[in-house]
Design a protein around this motif. Structure first.
Motif, mmCIF file in Angstrom:
data_model
loop_
_atom_site.group_PDB
_atom_site.id
_atom_site.type_symbol
_atom_site.label_atom_id
_atom_site.label_comp_id
_atom_site.label_asym_id
_atom_site.label_seq_id
_atom_site.Cartn_x
_atom_site.Cartn_y
_atom_site.Cartn_z
ATOM 1 N N PRO A 13 4.231 -3.716 -1.631
ATOM 2 C CA PRO A 13 5.306 -3.368 -0.704
ATOM 3 C C PRO A 13 6.593 -3.123 -1.502
ATOM 4 C CG PRO A 13 4.071 -5.249 0.131
ATOM 5 C CD PRO A 13 3.632 -5.027 -1.284
ATOM 6 N N SER A 14 7.002 -1.861 -1.579
ATOM 7 C CA SER A 14 8.085 -1.492 -2.484
ATOM 8 C C SER A 14 9.380 -1.113 -1.782
ATOM 9 C CB SER A 14 7.650 -0.311 -3.360
ATOM 10 O OG SER A 14 7.358 0.834 -2.561
ATOM 11 N N TRP A 15 9.324 -0.925 -0.459
ATOM 12 C CA TRP A 15 10.521 -0.481 0.259
ATOM 13 C C TRP A 15 10.385 -0.860 1.723
ATOM 14 C CZ3 TRP A 15 15.148 0.574 -1.137
ATOM 15 C CH2 TRP A 15 16.023 1.333 -0.341
ATOM 16 N N THR A 76 7.415 -1.347 6.555
ATOM 17 C CA THR A 76 7.046 -1.681 5.181
ATOM 18 C C THR A 76 6.340 -0.494 4.545
ATOM 19 O OG1 THR A 76 6.832 -4.058 5.573
ATOM 20 C CG2 THR A 76 5.551 -3.147 3.750
ATOM 21 N N TYR A 77 6.790 -0.092 3.347
ATOM 22 C CA TYR A 77 6.171 1.003 2.602
ATOM 23 C C TYR A 77 5.412 0.437 1.399
ATOM 24 C CZ TYR A 77 9.122 4.204 5.254
ATOM 25 O OH TYR A 77 9.729 4.911 6.268
ATOM 26 N N TRP A 124 4.789 5.113 0.026
ATOM 27 C CA TRP A 124 5.858 5.699 -0.775
ATOM 28 C C TRP A 124 5.320 6.042 -2.161
ATOM 29 C CZ3 TRP A 124 9.987 8.287 -0.040
ATOM 30 C CH2 TRP A 124 10.858 8.553 -1.109
ATOM 31 N N GLU A 125 5.334 7.341 -2.467
ATOM 32 C CA GLU A 125 4.990 7.825 -3.804
ATOM 33 C C GLU A 125 6.302 8.080 -4.525
ATOM 34 O OE1 GLU A 125 3.426 11.937 -5.761
ATOM 35 O OE2 GLU A 125 2.317 11.241 -3.985
ATOM 36 N N TRP A 143 9.318 -10.929 1.136
ATOM 37 C CA TRP A 143 7.883 -10.989 1.416
ATOM 38 C C TRP A 143 7.546 -9.990 2.516
ATOM 39 C CZ3 TRP A 143 4.012 -12.619 -1.256
ATOM 40 C CH2 TRP A 143 2.771 -12.985 -0.694
ATOM 41 N N ASN A 144 6.311 -9.509 2.504
ATOM 42 C CA ASN A 144 5.789 -8.632 3.552
ATOM 43 C C ASN A 144 4.385 -9.088 3.905
ATOM 44 O OD1 ASN A 144 7.511 -7.031 1.498
ATOM 45 N ND2 ASN A 144 7.698 -5.810 3.364
#
Length: 263
Positions: A13-15, A76-77, A124-125, A143-144
């Motif tokens: 989860p990056s974004w 969440t991405y 998300w790339e 956290w996600n």
């Protein structure tokens, strides 16, 4: 705080971002609660606002298009190296793509999907924008977790699409497992009662969970569940002043502070 300048590993989860009816109202709420500086972009971005801490991106806040009927939620991405390939895998695994792969000029590529249990998430790339660059400090993403009312189907889906491993952290009657990418926990997946809609949940770090809950109420938000302690910290489920749910979490003596915490 810790800062990151490299793309996040596959499946992390990056974004996170939020599309709401009143962007200015959301900006004021999260600035007051989490200390974010939010600067809306230009017309070419739909005035999408980048929230920053110490000048580094942590989240996005956008204005929902007129007539949009979808509820406002934190999305969440998950970081991917090839959005097209992942979108194909989502379809093959029983998921549904609701926003096709879209290029954000000079930033990266995104898509929005729904897993077979009904939880919405993004891909998300990374290009020029890799995702959040801040960790382990107040206002940063903590956290996600995907909470599903069809847990077995959801677990099989995420394993097939993202190649996650699982580490059982179940306590009590409800299944809860960490999602492992390259052997490292990056999020979690858990079971919900059948009557509760599936969703991805977002947690933000704060210095004091109880004080942040009180501050959220002062800003027009609501406390949805009373604070509670876990081995990871003290949690509170809140809703912002437009009804969007999210969690805050604070370190405790039991949990210890994350490496880099410098509040």
């Amino acid at each position: 705080m810790l800062f990151r300048d490299e793309p996040w590993p596959e499946g992390t989860p990056s974004w996170v971002d939020l599309m709401v009816p009143d962007q200015a109202k959301a900006v004021a709420f999260y600035r007051g609660l989490l200390g974010w500086d939010v600067r809306p972009g230009g017309e070419d971005t739909g005035s999408y606002g980048m929230a920053t801490l110490r000048g580094r991106p942590v989240a996005g806040i956008g204005q929902a298009p007129p007539g949009q009927e979808l509820p406002a939620v934190w999305t969440t991405y998950l970081s991917v190296s090839d959005a097209d390939k992942t979108v194909a895998a989502i379809g093959e695994a029983g998921g549904q793509v609701v926003v096709p792969v879209t290029t954000v000029p000079e930033q990266g590529r995104l898509a929005i999907a729904v897993d077979p249990g009904g939880a919405t998430f993004g891909l998300w790339e990374p290009g020029g924008h890799q995702g959040t660059q801040v960790m382990a400090g107040p206002g940063a993403l903590a956290w996600n977790e995907c909470m599903s009312r069809d847990y077995p189907v959801a677990e099989a889906f995420y394993e097939r699409v993202f190649g996650y491993g699982f580490e059982d952290e179940t306590s009590g009657d409800s299944t809860y497992k960490a999602l492992l990418a390259s052997g490292r926990p990056v999020g979690a997946i858990g079971a919900l009662p059948a009557e509760v809609p599936s969703s991805w949940r977002v947690y933000f770090w704060v210095a004091d969970a109880d004080a942040s809950a009180a501050r959220a109420v002062e800003l027009g938000g609501r406390i949805l569940s009373e604070p509670y302690d876990s081995p990871e910290g003290r949690h509170v489920l809140l809703a912002d002043d437009q009804g969007v749910p999210f969690f805050v979490i604070a370190p405790t003596a039991r949990s210890g502070k994350p490496r880099g915490w410098d509040d």
